[in-house]
Scaffold this motif. Structure first.
Motif, PDB file in Angstrom:
ATOM      1  N   ARG A   1       0.821  -1.225   0.000  1.00 25.34           N
ATOM      2  CA  ARG A   1       0.000   0.000   0.000  1.00 25.34           C
ATOM      3  C   ARG A   1       0.852   1.271   0.000  1.00 25.34           C
ATOM      4  O   ARG A   1       0.295   2.367  -0.129  1.00 25.34           O
ATOM      5  N   TYR A   2       2.162   1.143   0.099  1.00 23.46           N
ATOM      6  CA  TYR A   2       3.013   2.320  -0.019  1.00 23.46           C
ATOM      7  C   TYR A   2       2.840   2.950  -1.393  1.00 23.46           C
ATOM      8  O   TYR A   2       2.964   4.161  -1.562  1.00 23.46           O
ATOM      9  N   ALA A   3       2.508   2.106  -2.395  1.00 22.92           N
ATOM     10  CA  ALA A   3       2.286   2.603  -3.758  1.00 22.92           C
ATOM     11  C   ALA A   3       0.886   3.183  -3.923  1.00 22.92           C
ATOM     12  O   ALA A   3       0.678   4.112  -4.707  1.00 22.92           O
ATOM     13  N   LYS A   4      -0.066   2.652  -3.163  1.00 21.80           N
ATOM     14  CA  LYS A   4      -1.455   3.107  -3.292  1.00 21.80           C
ATOM     15  C   LYS A   4      -2.130   2.918  -1.930  1.00 21.80           C
ATOM     16  O   LYS A   4      -2.703   1.857  -1.662  1.00 21.80           O
ATOM     17  N   PRO A   5      -2.075   3.924  -1.065  1.00 27.46           N
ATOM     18  CA  PRO A   5      -2.572   3.784   0.322  1.00 27.46           C
ATOM     19  C   PRO A   5      -4.028   3.353   0.407  1.00 27.46           C
ATOM     20  O   PRO A   5      -4.411   2.678   1.368  1.00 27.46           O
ATOM     21  N   GLU A   6      -4.840   3.727  -0.583  1.00 25.15           N
ATOM     22  CA  GLU A   6      -6.268   3.412  -0.501  1.00 25.15           C
ATOM     23  C   GLU A   6      -6.616   2.076  -1.144  1.00 25.15           C
ATOM     24  O   GLU A   6      -7.804   1.722  -1.271  1.00 25.15           O
ATOM     25  N   ALA A   7      -5.628   1.287  -1.545  1.00 24.48           N
ATOM     26  CA  ALA A   7      -5.874   0.026  -2.251  1.00 24.48           C
ATOM     27  C   ALA A   7      -6.666  -0.951  -1.386  1.00 24.48           C
ATOM     28  O   ALA A   7      -6.428  -1.087  -0.181  1.00 24.48           O
ATOM     29  N   THR A   8      -7.618  -1.637  -2.021  1.00 28.45           N
ATOM     30  CA  THR A   8      -8.413  -2.651  -1.326  1.00 28.45           C
ATOM     31  C   THR A   8      -7.638  -3.960  -1.265  1.00 28.45           C
ATOM     32  O   THR A   8      -6.623  -4.142  -1.950  1.00 28.45           O
ATOM     33  N   GLN A   9      -8.126  -4.888  -0.458  1.00 25.54           N
ATOM     34  CA  GLN A   9      -7.492  -6.192  -0.364  1.00 25.54           C
ATOM     35  C   GLN A   9      -7.516  -6.897  -1.713  1.00 25.54           C
ATOM     36  O   GLN A   9      -6.544  -7.567  -2.099  1.00 25.54           O
TER      37      GLN A   9
ATOM     38  N   LEU B   1      -4.744  -5.594  -3.821  1.00 31.24           N
ATOM     39  CA  LEU B   1      -3.452  -6.136  -3.380  1.00 31.24           C
ATOM     40  C   LEU B   1      -3.242  -7.531  -3.947  1.00 31.24           C
ATOM     41  O   LEU B   1      -2.166  -7.857  -4.464  1.00 31.24           O
ATOM     42  N   GLU B   2      -4.269  -8.342  -3.854  1.00 28.00           N
ATOM     43  CA  GLU B   2      -4.148  -9.723  -4.323  1.00 28.00           C
ATOM     44  C   GLU B   2      -4.001  -9.776  -5.838  1.00 28.00           C
ATOM     45  O   GLU B   2      -3.250 -10.608  -6.365  1.00 28.00           O
ATOM     46  N   ALA B   3      -4.676  -8.873  -6.551  1.00 31.89           N
ATOM     47  CA  ALA B   3      -4.567  -8.853  -8.013  1.00 31.89           C
ATOM     48  C   ALA B   3      -3.136  -8.496  -8.426  1.00 31.89           C
ATOM     49  O   ALA B   3      -2.563  -9.127  -9.328  1.00 31.89           O
ATOM     50  N   ALA B   4      -2.555  -7.503  -7.775  1.00 30.62           N
ATOM     51  CA  ALA B   4      -1.177  -7.113  -8.080  1.00 30.62           C
ATOM     52  C   ALA B   4      -0.202  -8.232  -7.727  1.00 30.62           C
ATOM     53  O   ALA B   4       0.751  -8.504  -8.467  1.00 30.62           O
ATOM     54  N   ALA B   5      -0.449  -8.901  -6.597  1.00 25.76           N
ATOM     55  CA  ALA B   5       0.427  -9.995  -6.180  1.00 25.76           C
ATOM     56  C   ALA B   5       0.345 -11.173  -7.146  1.00 25.76           C
ATOM     57  O   ALA B   5       1.364 -11.823  -7.435  1.00 25.76           O
ATOM     58  N   ARG B   6      -0.834 -11.445  -7.672  1.00 29.56           N
ATOM     59  CA  ARG B   6      -0.974 -12.531  -8.650  1.00 29.56           C
ATOM     60  C   ARG B   6      -0.220 -12.201  -9.935  1.00 29.56           C
ATOM     61  O   ARG B   6       0.450 -13.051 -10.521  1.00 29.56           O
ATOM     62  N   MET B   7      -0.316 -10.947 -10.379  1.00 28.95           N
ATOM     63  CA  MET B   7       0.404 -10.532 -11.581  1.00 28.95           C
ATOM     64  C   MET B   7       1.910 -10.656 -11.395  1.00 28.95           C
ATOM     65  O   MET B   7       2.653 -10.920 -12.354  1.00 28.95           O
TER      66      MET B   7
ATOM     67  N   LEU C   1       3.230  -2.693  -9.741  1.00 30.59           N
ATOM     68  CA  LEU C   1       2.027  -2.995 -10.513  1.00 30.59           C
ATOM     69  C   LEU C   1       0.787  -2.400  -9.853  1.00 30.59           C
ATOM     70  O   LEU C   1      -0.164  -2.006 -10.537  1.00 30.59           O
ATOM     71  N   LEU C   2       0.800  -2.327  -8.528  1.00 34.11           N
ATOM     72  CA  LEU C   2      -0.316  -1.700  -7.817  1.00 34.11           C
ATOM     73  C   LEU C   2      -0.379  -0.210  -8.145  1.00 34.11           C
ATOM     74  O   LEU C   2      -1.452   0.372  -8.250  1.00 34.11           O
ATOM     75  N   LYS C   3       0.780   0.389  -8.324  1.00 39.44           N
ATOM     76  CA  LYS C   3       0.835   1.803  -8.746  1.00 39.44           C
ATOM     77  C   LYS C   3       0.294   1.960 -10.164  1.00 39.44           C
ATOM     78  O   LYS C   3      -0.282   2.989 -10.503  1.00 39.44           O
TER      79      LYS C   3
END
Length: 625
Positions: free
Chosen positions: A483-491, A494-500, A539-541
């Motif tokens: 969430r350092y890249a996107k503080p308002e990111a939902t769970q 996070l999981e979508a970025a981690a899967r990628m 990727l979350l960014k």
């Protein structure tokens, strides 16, 4: 063609002789800072209203302080020992009640003054700390490659903490004690101008001596803070996970302890010198101030005897003497306090100078007044262009061979371009110039068709994601790091970025899942896991431009394949600049740029460069062996 020679890559670049000299000056005794007084005064400007209230309270308290000595004179001359009569108990009672009331009011006002002063002082200190931290955040990357982290931390903590007492107490103490001393002198003059002359005769000598002592203390204070900076730097370097691991693997714990112990001994010696400096001076001041009443008694006796012998009234009564010595004795503490404050101010001047030395540093990377956000619309949105770029880490030495020398190329939107070459050839420097971590010495770098120097810094960085060889993870949970890249990111995000990034399954296998604490610098994770987590963060960014700086060079073969798979997925639909050491990771690039000794010497596809039989082909054959 063979690769070689000096280059300027490697993230921070070379440290020049000018940088060394500059850093040396930042570590020595604090220099003279022009306008230091105005800098300090500016810190209090937002609190003018509170300062006015403090000044009024101090003036009222000081004015009240004149009254008790005069009441004392009345008590002796009019109530206790009236001329030709017996004591007046009624007058004595009223005078005593008045004196007690004045003491009560003065103490109450003092409490209010202390509360306001404490709030203002601590607010100013907090403002100074945040101001310094904010300014350091704005400094260019090169400043941090030249300066020890521990030294920076020491300026922020030790130096700012060292002036805390000055900021919280000095204003009220200076005003309060000054007004008290002036009021006391006024009262003394009203009682007897002759005795006042005796009391102030030696003051100029004390002022001169105090100034000399203050100069000595200021020099010692500067060296003390320098020693504290070095101790902080040693602690930061050796007690980090990397430092401890290095010391253990090379059996250097004893040497590190000895280094810390040596600096600690120096610190102890300086602290003792700082404490003892001025003690003899203050002892002499106290002896003088304590001896003044006895001298007053003696002089009063001579004056009265002389007056009686010549048949006139000396104007000195018993009440005058008692009141005068009472006032004079009350001068001891404010006079001592003022002299100590003067010494503290001279001492703190060295600390303020060290603080404002950093605050007065001008960042080399500044945003233009008319800067605009990048235009990401087609057809240039997300493009990167180097136009005859020359770059030196040390612009003060133009004769030195530049790190990049007349480099020109263009990366079209959505294109995958790789940059290869030997260590020190300038590859990393290219990656650092795109997000404007450094500014070019000559030529220009354009992003989306606009010179990066004409773009807002935040707008430029919002469009760029970077994955470096050593990705930094702070001591927190996996979710917090992402969430350092996107503080308002939902769970779910996070999981979508981690899967990628091919890291979700590994995270899910941890007992804490996304709430797993990674440890300092991510030491609880493997190298491949840290890199994939860093990729997931980028990727979350979701930036349109991606810069990969040797993101897999430190990994083993298995981890590299997994991370490379994540990078291949991350590149889709993005403008990508990949700085690579292992050529196997970039053979499918749309274009490969070959850099040697800061110059672009070849470019083309993998097949084209192999067919050309030049520097790239030679480097590829060396890695294939």
């Amino acid at each position: 063609m063979t690769f070689g020679g000096r280059g300027g890559g490697g993230g921070g670049g070379r440290i020049s002789s000018a940088d060394v000299a500059k850093q040396k000056s930042l570590n020595e005794d604090a220099p003279e800072i022009p306008g230091l007084g105005s800098h300090i005064a500016a810190l209090f400007r937002p609190y003018k209203a509170q300062l006015i209230v403090i000044a009024v309270l101090v003036l009222v308290t000081a004015a009240l302080g004149i009254v008790p000595p005069l009441i004392t004179q009345r008590i002796f001359d009019d109530a206790l020992f009236p001329a030709g009569g017996s004591p007046s108990l009624t007058l004595l009672t009223w005078l005593v009640v008045a004196m007690i009331a004045i003491f009560f009011v003065s103490s109450s006002l003092g409490i209010v003054q202390t509360i306001i002063t404490a709030k203002v002082g601590n607010r100013v200190m907090g403002d100074l700390r945040v101001k310094l931290f904010t300014h350091l955040q704005a400094m260019e990357l090169g400043f941090f490659t030249r300066t020890k982290t521990g030294v920076i931390q020491s300026r922020l903590q030790n130096d700012v903490g060292g002036v805390a007492n000055v900021l919280t107490n000095t204003v009220s103490n200076v005003v309060g004690n000054t007004v008290t001393v002036i009021a006391a002198f006024v009262a003394m003059l009203l009682l007897s101008w002759q005795l006042t002359l005796i009391a102030v005769l030696i003051m100029p000598v004390l002022v001169i001596a105090q100034r000399r002592v203050g100069q000595v203390r200021a020099r010692i204070a500067g060296r003390t803070q320098e020693s504290l900076s070095e101790m902080t730097a040693i602690t930061q370097e050796t007690l980090s996970i990397s430092g401890v691991l290095l010391a253990k693997t090379f059996s250097q714990q004893g040497a590190e302890t000895a280094r810390y112990s040596t600096e600690n001994d120096r610190q102890i010696g300086l602290q003792v010198k700082l404490t003892m400096s001025g003690q003899v001076f203050f002892a002499l001041v106290q002896v003088f101030m304590s001896a003044v009443p006895a001298i007053v008694y003696l002089v009063s006796g001579f004056l009265i005897a002389r007056a009686q012998g010549q048949g006139f009234d000396a104007g000195i009564t018993a009440g005058t003497i008692v009141a005068f010595t009472t006032v004079q004795s009350r001068l001891l503490f404010p006079m001592m306090a003022l002299m100590r404050i003067a010494l503290d101010l001279q001492t703190s001047k060295a600390l303020f100078a060290r603080i404002f030395e950093y605050l007065n540093l001008t960042p080399r990377i500044v945003e233009a007044a008319d800067a605009t956000a990048p235009d990401m619309s087609p057809p240039r949105g997300g493009s990167v262009e180097f136009d005859h770029v020359t770059f030196r880490y040390d612009d003060t030495s133009p004769a030195e061979r530049p790190t990049l020398d007349d480099v020109s190329f263009t990366v079209e939107p959505g294109e995958f371009v790789a940059i290869v070459g030997p260590s020190g050839s300038g590859k990393t420097t290219i990656g650092s110039l795109v997000p404007r971590l450094y500014d070019v010495s000559d030529g220009s770098v354009r992003f989306s068709g606009t010179d990066v120097r004409d773009l807002t810094l935040s707008g430029l960085m919002d469009q760029i994601g970077m994955v470096t060889q050593e990705s930094y993870l702070f001591h927190g949970t996996i979710a917090e790091n992402l969430r350092y890249a996107k503080p308002e990111a939902t769970q779910a995000e996070l999981e979508a970025a981690a899967r990628m990034a091919n890291i979700h399954d590994a995270i899910a296998s941890f007992a804490g899942g996304y709430d797993t604490v990674v440890g300092e610098r991510g030491y609880r994770l493997s190298g491949g896991e840290k890199q994939r987590l860093a990729i997931a963060r980028v990727l979350l960014k979701n930036p349109p431009v991606l810069i990969l700086d040797e993101a897999t060079s430190a990994l083993d073969t298995v981890s590299e394949r997994i991370v490379q798979g994540a990078l291949d997925g991350a590149r889709e639909g993005r403008t990508t600049i990949a700085i690579a050491h292992r050529l196997s990771t970039i053979i499918d690039a749309d274009r490969i740029l070959v850099i040697d000794r800061g110059r672009l010497i070849e470019q083309g596809t993998h097949e084209q460069l192999l067919a050309a039989g030049g520097a790239y082909a030679e480097l590829f054959s060396q890695q294939a062996l």
